[in-house]
Motif scaffolding. Structure first.
Motif, PDB file in Angstrom:
ATOM      1  N   LYS A   1       0.832  -1.207   0.000  1.00  9.14           N
ATOM      2  CA  LYS A   1       0.000   0.000   0.000  1.00  9.14           C
ATOM      3  C   LYS A   1       0.863   1.253   0.000  1.00  9.14           C
ATOM      4  CE  LYS A   1      -3.538   2.351   2.762  1.00  9.14           C
ATOM      5  NZ  LYS A   1      -4.370   2.285   3.989  1.00  9.14           N
ATOM      6  N   ALA A   2       1.918   1.258   0.833  1.00  5.87           N
ATOM      7  CA  ALA A   2       2.816   2.422   0.898  1.00  5.87           C
ATOM      8  C   ALA A   2       3.540   2.627  -0.431  1.00  5.87           C
ATOM      9  CB  ALA A   2       3.820   2.248   2.028  1.00  5.87           C
ATOM     10  N   THR A   3       3.904   1.510  -1.089  1.00  9.65           N
ATOM     11  CA  THR A   3       4.563   1.607  -2.400  1.00  9.65           C
ATOM     12  C   THR A   3       3.641   2.249  -3.426  1.00  9.65           C
ATOM     13  OG1 THR A   3       5.881  -0.373  -1.916  1.00  9.65           O
ATOM     14  CG2 THR A   3       5.700   0.290  -4.223  1.00  9.65           C
ATOM     15  N   ALA A   4       2.370   1.844  -3.411  1.00  7.22           N
ATOM     16  CA  ALA A   4       1.404   2.438  -4.339  1.00  7.22           C
ATOM     17  C   ALA A   4       1.214   3.926  -4.059  1.00  7.22           C
ATOM     18  CB  ALA A   4       0.063   1.706  -4.228  1.00  7.22           C
ATOM     19  N   ILE A   5       1.203   4.298  -2.779  1.00  6.26           N
ATOM     20  CA  ILE A   5       1.046   5.713  -2.413  1.00  6.26           C
ATOM     21  C   ILE A   5       2.249   6.518  -2.899  1.00  6.26           C
ATOM     22  CG2 ILE A   5       0.937   7.312  -0.454  1.00  6.26           C
ATOM     23  CD1 ILE A   5      -0.706   5.224   1.029  1.00  6.26           C
ATOM     24  N   VAL A   6       3.451   5.938  -2.788  1.00  4.65           N
ATOM     25  CA  VAL A   6       4.659   6.622  -3.258  1.00  4.65           C
ATOM     26  C   VAL A   6       4.590   6.833  -4.770  1.00  4.65           C
ATOM     27  CG1 VAL A   6       7.143   6.352  -3.623  1.00  4.65           C
ATOM     28  CG2 VAL A   6       6.158   5.906  -1.377  1.00  4.65           C
ATOM     29  N   LYS A   7       4.132   5.808  -5.494  1.00  7.02           N
ATOM     30  CA  LYS A   7       4.014   5.943  -6.952  1.00  7.02           C
ATOM     31  C   LYS A   7       3.009   7.028  -7.312  1.00  7.02           C
ATOM     32  CE  LYS A   7       5.303   1.193  -8.179  1.00  7.02           C
ATOM     33  NZ  LYS A   7       4.853  -0.069  -8.813  1.00  7.02           N
ATOM     34  N   GLU A   8       1.914   7.088  -6.570  1.00  7.13           N
ATOM     35  CA  GLU A   8       0.923   8.132  -6.819  1.00  7.13           C
ATOM     36  C   GLU A   8       1.509   9.512  -6.527  1.00  7.13           C
ATOM     37  OE1 GLU A   8      -3.616   9.405  -5.415  1.00  7.13           O
ATOM     38  OE2 GLU A   8      -2.554   7.768  -4.431  1.00  7.13           O
ATOM     39  N   ALA A   9       2.287   9.610  -5.436  1.00  9.30           N
ATOM     40  CA  ALA A   9       2.921  10.893  -5.099  1.00  9.30           C
ATOM     41  C   ALA A   9       3.927  11.301  -6.162  1.00  9.30           C
ATOM     42  CB  ALA A   9       3.591  10.796  -3.736  1.00  9.30           C
ATOM     43  N   GLN A  10       4.662  10.325  -6.708  1.00  5.62           N
ATOM     44  CA  GLN A  10       5.610  10.624  -7.783  1.00  5.62           C
ATOM     45  C   GLN A  10       4.880  11.125  -9.024  1.00  5.62           C
ATOM     46  OE1 GLN A  10       7.606   6.804  -8.017  1.00  5.62           O
ATOM     47  NE2 GLN A  10       9.330   7.509  -6.774  1.00  5.62           N
ATOM     48  N   ALA A  11       3.749  10.489  -9.337  1.00  9.69           N
ATOM     49  CA  ALA A  11       2.957  10.937 -10.488  1.00  9.69           C
ATOM     50  C   ALA A  11       2.426  12.351 -10.261  1.00  9.69           C
ATOM     51  CB  ALA A  11       1.810   9.963 -10.736  1.00  9.69           C
ATOM     52  N   ASN A  12       1.988  12.636  -9.031  1.00 12.34           N
ATOM     53  CA  ASN A  12       1.487  13.985  -8.714  1.00 12.34           C
ATOM     54  C   ASN A  12       2.607  15.020  -8.842  1.00 12.34           C
ATOM     55  OD1 ASN A  12      -1.080  13.024  -8.186  1.00 12.34           O
ATOM     56  ND2 ASN A  12      -0.697  12.763  -5.998  1.00 12.34           N
ATOM     57  N   LEU A  13       3.828  14.624  -8.453  1.00 16.20           N
ATOM     58  CA  LEU A  13       4.960  15.548  -8.586  1.00 16.20           C
ATOM     59  C   LEU A  13       5.272  15.806 -10.058  1.00 16.20           C
ATOM     60  CD1 LEU A  13       7.271  17.202  -7.438  1.00 16.20           C
ATOM     61  CD2 LEU A  13       8.634  15.108  -7.271  1.00 16.20           C
ATOM     62  N   GLU A  14       5.243  14.748 -10.865  1.00 14.96           N
ATOM     63  CA  GLU A  14       5.481  14.925 -12.299  1.00 14.96           C
ATOM     64  C   GLU A  14       4.398  15.815 -12.918  1.00 14.96           C
ATOM     65  OE1 GLU A  14       8.095  13.989 -14.026  1.00 14.96           O
ATOM     66  OE2 GLU A  14       8.966  13.219 -12.171  1.00 14.96           O
ATOM     67  N   GLN A  15       3.156  15.630 -12.455  1.00 14.28           N
ATOM     68  CA  GLN A  15       2.068  16.475 -12.955  1.00 14.28           C
ATOM     69  C   GLN A  15       2.285  17.929 -12.562  1.00 14.28           C
ATOM     70  OE1 GLN A  15      -0.373  15.797 -14.941  1.00 14.28           O
ATOM     71  NE2 GLN A  15      -1.558  17.677 -14.753  1.00 14.28           N
ATOM     72  N   ALA A  16       2.742  18.144 -11.317  1.00 13.37           N
ATOM     73  CA  ALA A  16       3.007  19.510 -10.858  1.00 13.37           C
ATOM     74  C   ALA A  16       4.132  20.150 -11.667  1.00 13.37           C
ATOM     75  CB  ALA A  16       3.359  19.493  -9.373  1.00 13.37           C
ATOM     76  N   LYS A  17       5.176  19.368 -11.950  1.00 16.83           N
ATOM     77  CA  LYS A  17       6.280  19.884 -12.770  1.00 16.83           C
ATOM     78  C   LYS A  17       5.805  20.196 -14.184  1.00 16.83           C
ATOM     79  CE  LYS A  17      10.111  17.633 -10.335  1.00 16.83           C
ATOM     80  NZ  LYS A  17      11.236  16.657 -10.449  1.00 16.83           N
ATOM     81  N   LEU A  18       4.937  19.341 -14.709  1.00 14.04           N
ATOM     82  CA  LEU A  18       4.411  19.575 -16.052  1.00 14.04           C
ATOM     83  C   LEU A  18       3.591  20.860 -16.101  1.00 14.04           C
ATOM     84  CD1 LEU A  18       4.050  18.469 -18.939  1.00 14.04           C
ATOM     85  CD2 LEU A  18       2.021  17.250 -18.121  1.00 14.04           C
ATOM     86  N   MET A  19       2.738  21.050 -15.106  1.00 13.84           N
ATOM     87  CA  MET A  19       1.933  22.270 -15.057  1.00 13.84           C
ATOM     88  C   MET A  19       2.820  23.501 -14.908  1.00 13.84           C
ATOM     89  SD  MET A  19      -1.133  21.257 -15.512  1.00 13.84           S
ATOM     90  CE  MET A  19      -2.047  22.739 -15.114  1.00 13.84           C
ATOM     91  N   LEU A  20       3.895  23.366 -14.136  1.00 16.02           N
ATOM     92  CA  LEU A  20       4.823  24.488 -13.978  1.00 16.02           C
ATOM     93  C   LEU A  20       5.516  24.804 -15.301  1.00 16.02           C
ATOM     94  CD1 LEU A  20       6.282  26.529 -12.182  1.00 16.02           C
ATOM     95  CD2 LEU A  20       7.938  24.738 -11.605  1.00 16.02           C
ATOM     96  N   SER A  21       5.833  23.773 -16.077  1.00 17.58           N
ATOM     97  CA  SER A  21       6.487  24.007 -17.374  1.00 17.58           C
ATOM     98  C   SER A  21       5.575  24.752 -18.342  1.00 17.58           C
ATOM     99  CB  SER A  21       6.925  22.672 -17.989  1.00 17.58           C
ATOM    100  OG  SER A  21       5.803  21.899 -18.398  1.00 17.58           O
ATOM    101  N   TYR A  22       4.252  24.627 -18.147  1.00 19.06           N
ATOM    102  CA  TYR A  22       3.301  25.309 -19.023  1.00 19.06           C
ATOM    103  C   TYR A  22       3.313  26.820 -18.814  1.00 19.06           C
ATOM    104  CZ  TYR A  22       1.297  20.750 -20.205  1.00 19.06           C
ATOM    105  OH  TYR A  22       1.106  19.464 -20.646  1.00 19.06           O
TER     106      TYR A  22
END
Length: 309
Positions: free
Chosen positions: A184-205
């Motif tokens: 469960k913690a591993t899945a949460i970490v993957k979700e957090a990593q995806a959210n960080l990538e999304q935040a970086k993508l939005m910042l690049s816009y």
């Protein structure tokens, strides 16, 4: 009278010459004035809604692919990125704690397994002692008190052994739970990593860059204006070689095909003839793509390439 005859003869000669020219040469060539020079035009739009804080472009400015055109207010997106980074760090720490607890539980299981071995040894000893006292009791070699003590020791050892087995099973079940906690913690970490990538993508816009090489046109960008997601801020006219879209009647295109040489004259360059090549013929008429198609109009769109070679 003679002058009239001469004029008639001259007209006939000219008519015959014109017919001969058309029959032997002119009928193999087609021409049209319904043609336009075209090139790729890319509309540049904002991917997010934000305020323009910096503009790097002017009208008719040449740009290269990847050049910065404008910068939008990024404060909100910087904060979102930091929040995503903090969430990811916390989730990674939770995962490490779960993994550490899992390893500790495995060590605990080893201790309980050792306790079972000790309990089994005590049980075996108490059992043999009890059996031996039963044999001696039959021959009246032991007192009733010793026999009761042996029986009591045996029952206690048996209970302790069963308790140790039950405790071990409980600890093994806990290990399974902790293993699921790791997943469960591993899945949460993957979700957090995806959210960080999304935040970086939005910042690049917040940085609007040129998608192609070309010239800026139709610029509406101004510092301080609020742009909406999908709103066009400028157009880029490609600097690639343009082409000509020419419209011919259906009766003119029977012998046209890709690769034929073409001569083009352009109003902006009077007296000059440009060489071109037929690139393709449209499968539909020009009227088909019109906003209000005219049924009586039947022309074929012809694309000419490499006009200015």
């Amino acid at each position: 009278m003679k002058l009239l005859i001469r004029i008639i003869i001259l007209v006939l000669i000219l008519a015959l010459a014109g017919f001969a020219y058309w029959f032997l040469y002119g009928r193999y060539f087609q021409s049209t004035d319904n043609a336009y020079i075209q090139t790729d035009i890319t509309n540049v739009s904002s991917r997010i809604s934000a305020v323009v804080v910096e503009s790097k472009i002017m009208d008719n400015q040449k740009v290269k692919k990847g050049d910065l055109l404008a910068r939008l207010d990024d404060q909100e997106y910087v904060i979102s990125e930091k929040q995503a980074e903090a969430t990811l760090a916390q989730d990674k720490a939770d995962l490490e704690n779960s993994q550490a607890a899992y390893q500790m539980q495995k060590s605990t299981i080893l201790e309980y397994e050792s306790d079972i071995n000790s309990a089994k040894a005590r049980y075996q000893y108490a059992y043999h002692q009890y059996r031996r006292f039963q044999t001696l009791e039959k021959h009246h070699y032991v007192s009733k008190g010793d026999m009761d003590n042996a029986a009591s020791s045996f029952k206690v050892a048996e209970a302790e052994c069963n308790q140790a087995k039950a405790s071990l099973k409980t600890q093994i079940d806990k290990l399974k739970v902790q293993q699921s906690e790791i997943q469960k913690a591993t899945a949460i970490v993957k979700e957090a990593q995806a959210n960080l990538e999304q935040a970086k993508l939005m910042l690049s816009y917040t940085r609007i860059v040129a998608p192609i090489d070309g010239v800026i046109s139709n610029r509406t960008l101004q510092v301080g204006m609020m742009v909406q997601a999908g709103q066009s801020i400028a157009s880029i006219v490609s600097d690639r070689t343009p082409w000509i879209s020419a419209n011919f009647k259906e009766t003119q295109k029977s012998r046209m095909h890709k690769g034929q040489p073409v001569e083009v004259s352009i109003d902006a360059y009077p007296g000059r003839i440009f060489k071109a090549t037929v690139d393709s013929l449209s499968p539909a008429t020009g009227a088909t793509f019109a906003l209000l198609p005219q049924i009586t109009q039947r022309v074929t769109l012809l694309k000419l390439f490499s006009v200015f070679l």
